[in-house]
Write a protein that holds these residues in place. Structure first.
Motif, short mmCIF file in Angstrom:
data_model
loop_
_atom_site.label_atom_id
_atom_site.label_comp_id
_atom_site.label_asym_id
_atom_site.label_seq_id
_atom_site.Cartn_x
_atom_site.Cartn_y
_atom_site.Cartn_z
N ARG A 1 0.85 -1.19 0.00
CA ARG A 1 0.00 0.00 0.00
C ARG A 1 0.89 1.24 0.00
O ARG A 1 1.56 1.53 0.99
CB ARG A 1 -0.91 0.00 1.23
N GLU A 2 0.86 1.99 -1.09
CA GLU A 2 1.68 3.18 -1.21
C GLU A 2 1.29 4.23 -0.17
O GLU A 2 2.15 4.95 0.35
CB GLU A 2 1.54 3.76 -2.62
N ASP A 3 0.00 4.31 0.16
CA ASP A 3 -0.46 5.33 1.11
C ASP A 3 0.00 5.04 2.53
O ASP A 3 -0.12 5.90 3.41
CB ASP A 3 -1.98 5.46 1.06
N LEU A 4 0.53 3.86 2.79
CA LEU A 4 1.02 3.51 4.12
C LEU A 4 2.54 3.49 4.18
O LEU A 4 3.13 2.92 5.09
CB LEU A 4 0.48 2.14 4.54
N SER A 5 3.19 4.12 3.20
CA SER A 5 4.64 3.98 3.05
C SER A 5 5.41 4.48 4.27
O SER A 5 6.49 3.95 4.58
CB SER A 5 5.12 4.73 1.80
N TYR A 6 4.88 5.47 4.99
CA TYR A 6 5.61 5.99 6.15
C TYR A 6 5.81 4.89 7.20
O TYR A 6 6.85 4.84 7.86
CB TYR A 6 4.87 7.17 6.78
N GLY A 7 4.82 4.03 7.36
CA GLY A 7 4.93 2.98 8.36
C GLY A 7 5.41 1.65 7.81
O GLY A 7 5.37 0.64 8.53
N PHE A 8 5.88 1.64 6.56
CA PHE A 8 6.34 0.37 5.96
C PHE A 8 7.63 -0.08 6.63
O PHE A 8 8.56 0.68 6.81
CB PHE A 8 6.57 0.55 4.46
N ILE A 9 7.66 -1.37 6.98
CA ILE A 9 8.83 -1.92 7.66
C ILE A 9 9.60 -2.86 6.76
O ILE A 9 10.82 -2.77 6.64
CB ILE A 9 8.40 -2.64 8.96
N GLY A 10 8.92 -3.76 6.09
CA GLY A 10 9.61 -4.69 5.22
C GLY A 10 8.67 -5.73 4.66
O GLY A 10 7.50 -5.81 5.03
N ALA A 11 9.18 -6.52 3.74
CA ALA A 11 8.41 -7.61 3.16
C ALA A 11 9.11 -8.92 3.48
O ALA A 11 10.34 -8.98 3.56
CB ALA A 11 8.27 -7.44 1.65
N GLY A 12 8.33 -9.96 3.67
CA GLY A 12 8.91 -11.25 3.97
C GLY A 12 7.85 -12.32 3.99
O GLY A 12 6.70 -12.07 3.62
N THR A 13 8.24 -13.48 4.40
CA THR A 13 7.31 -14.61 4.36
C THR A 13 6.76 -14.93 5.74
O THR A 13 7.43 -14.75 6.75
CB THR A 13 8.00 -15.86 3.79
N LEU A 14 5.52 -15.37 5.74
CA LEU A 14 4.85 -15.83 6.94
C LEU A 14 4.10 -17.10 6.55
O LEU A 14 3.20 -17.07 5.70
CB LEU A 14 3.87 -14.77 7.45
N ASP A 15 4.55 -18.23 7.14
CA ASP A 15 3.98 -19.53 6.78
C ASP A 15 4.05 -19.77 5.27
O ASP A 15 3.12 -20.28 4.65
CB ASP A 15 2.53 -19.62 7.25
N GLU B 1 4.05 -17.65 2.83
CA GLU B 1 3.38 -16.67 1.97
C GLU B 1 4.00 -15.30 2.17
O GLU B 1 4.36 -14.92 3.29
CB GLU B 1 1.88 -16.63 2.30
N VAL B 2 4.13 -14.53 1.08
CA VAL B 2 4.74 -13.20 1.15
C VAL B 2 3.73 -12.20 1.70
O VAL B 2 2.58 -12.14 1.25
CB VAL B 2 5.22 -12.74 -0.24
N PHE B 3 4.19 -11.41 2.69
CA PHE B 3 3.37 -10.33 3.25
C PHE B 3 4.19 -9.05 3.30
O PHE B 3 5.42 -9.08 3.42
CB PHE B 3 2.91 -10.68 4.67
N TYR B 4 3.46 -7.93 3.22
CA TYR B 4 4.07 -6.62 3.37
C TYR B 4 3.70 -6.13 4.78
O TYR B 4 2.52 -6.08 5.12
CB TYR B 4 3.58 -5.66 2.29
N VAL B 5 4.71 -5.78 5.55
CA VAL B 5 4.52 -5.54 6.98
C VAL B 5 4.65 -4.05 7.29
O VAL B 5 5.60 -3.39 6.85
CB VAL B 5 5.54 -6.35 7.80
#
Length: 438
Positions: free
Chosen positions: A69-83, A85-89
């Motif tokens: 989500r581009e509108d949440l970029s200030y709080g973007f921490i990183g991307a990675g896998t969970l179980d 599956e890729v998630f944006y955190v």
């Protein structure tokens, strides 16, 4: 532990946050404790509280999204896998939908997962799906407005009841009109994560109000006083308010008395902080001997009444409302251990904090405005000190005066070190105070 957490993204995010406050380029994370999901990531948005150990314990609620989500970029921490599956955190407090999920436990009849408790004062409940707004000011905690309530998410955590909840719960039960009533809190076992209280929508911040008064004096001091631009009346009323709150705290919370051994221990604590200040900022060395003399002048033979106090009192912890002054944020200094923040102390500590804040408010205007002739600035400070002390009714006994003097010196020494490290253009404010005090 989630697989993505092992990457450096969270470490880098913490290092950028003012509430983390360590001043480090790299943050060593030793543990992440993941609480139960408040919403399931398999449904598109996962939200949960995560407690991160990085030197101290920190509250970092996270949201997990399947698409960025581009509108949440200030709080973007990183991307990675969970179980697998890729998630944006994201930091969930910078994600409006995730904030709503964090708050839903305050709604009537809401189900919450095991291990997380939403406590509500009788009669309070949030409306489901009510809009929420993140306050933009970066502080030691993160605050959100939802309806007529303000929720503060504690960032730095410690086991045990948070003093802000403990004190405001007691004062709310007493019916204090000098605070914003507590409405509830969130906890995980013996760790408090957040608290919610009444939002003073029409209030103005005491710091801004005081500085506005100083700026008014720049143009025409006489006319500003006649038009009510002078702040002394407000300072007197604020002193009355603090005295009322101190009395309410005595009624509802523990009190005690310091004898010779406790007074000696206080002098040792003050002296240790003085020695630390000298080692960190040599410019205060010239004041060291006189500061030690001031500390030693506290009469150890006279009992000192002690009680729970605010612990971090200044103009920024006050709100001017249509019904008078209200005092907020009873958490104490978040950087200090919980034991220090809950220690019984003299009311002189809070009074000294306000006196230093009045001095800061006035002289910060002079610095920002480039004022070199500070006669009217000093006059403003003097009038407001007198008015605040008069409103409070501060004792003029020898021991009380010595205590107040010692706490003001202690605060000014801390300020010199802080400003030297982070805001050197302002270091002249506490240095000027030390010249006056010593």
């Amino acid at each position: 532990m989630s697989q993505w957490i092992e990457r450096p993204e969270l470490s880098a995010y913490l290092a950028r946050q003012r509430w983390f406050g360590q001043g480090q380029e790299e943050v060593a994370i030793t543990e992440v404790r993941e609480l139960e999901w408040l919403s399931d990531p398999s449904e598109g948005l996962g939200v949960r509280f995560e407690l991160v150990t990085a030197g101290s314990l920190f509250n970092v609620p996270l949201s997990y999204r399947q698409t960025p989500r581009e509108d949440l970029s200030y709080g973007f921490i990183g991307a990675g896998t969970l179980d697998g599956e890729v998630f944006y955190v994201y930091d969930a407090l910078h994600d409006p939908e995730a904030r709503g999920i964090l708050l839903q436990g305050f709604a009537e009849g809401a189900d919450t997962p095991s291990g997380i408790e939403y406590s509500r004062i009788d009669g309070f409940a949030l409306e489901s799906h009510e809009d929420n707004v993140l306050l933009s000011a970066e502080q030691s905690n993160t605050s959100v407005i939802v309806g007529d309530s303000l929720i503060k998410f504690f960032r730095k955590l410690a086991p045990g009841r948070n003093p802000d909840i403990e004190i405001q719960a007691a004062l709310t039960e007493l019916g204090s009109e000098e605070i914003s009533p507590l409405e509830g809190w969130i906890s995980a076992g013996d760790i408090d994560l957040a608290m919610i209280g009444v939002f003073q929508r029409s209030a103005t911040d005491g710091w801004d109000t005081a500085r506005t008064s100083v700026r008014a004096l720049q143009d025409d001091a006489v006319r500003a006083r006649e038009a009510g631009g002078d702040f002394a009346g407000e300072s007197e009323r604020l002193g009355e308010t603090l005295a009322l709150v101190h009395e309410q705290m005595r009624q509802t919370l523990p009190t005690g008395s310091w004898g010779p051994s406790e007074v000696h221990a206080l002098v040792e604590r003050l002296t240790a902080r003085l020695d630390s200040a000298v080692s960190m900022q040599p410019s205060v060395a010239d004041y060291a001997d006189r500061a030690r003399d001031a500390y030693a002048s506290i009469d150890s033979g006279t009992p000192v009444p002690v009680q729970r106090v605010h612990g971090d009192f200044h103009l920024g912890q006050t709100l001017r409302t249509t019904s008078g002054w209200k005092i907020i944020d009873f958490e104490g200094e978040p950087a200090q251990p919980l034991l220090e923040r809950t220690r019984l102390d003299s009311v002189a500590r809070d009074v000294a904090g306000q006196l230093r804040s009045l001095d800061y408010a006035a002289h910060s205007v002079a610095i920002v405005s480039g004022i070199e002739d500070t006669e009217h600035i000093n006059d403003w400070v003097s009038r407001n000190r007198i008015a605040f002390l008069r409103g409070y009714g501060y004792e003029q006994t020898e021991t009380a005066v010595a205590l107040l003097h010692a706490y003001e010196i202690d605060k000014a020494l801390y300020e010199v070190v802080y400003e030297s490290n982070y805001r050197p253009d302002w270091v002249q404010i506490p240095l000027g105070a030390l010249n006056r005090l010593l």
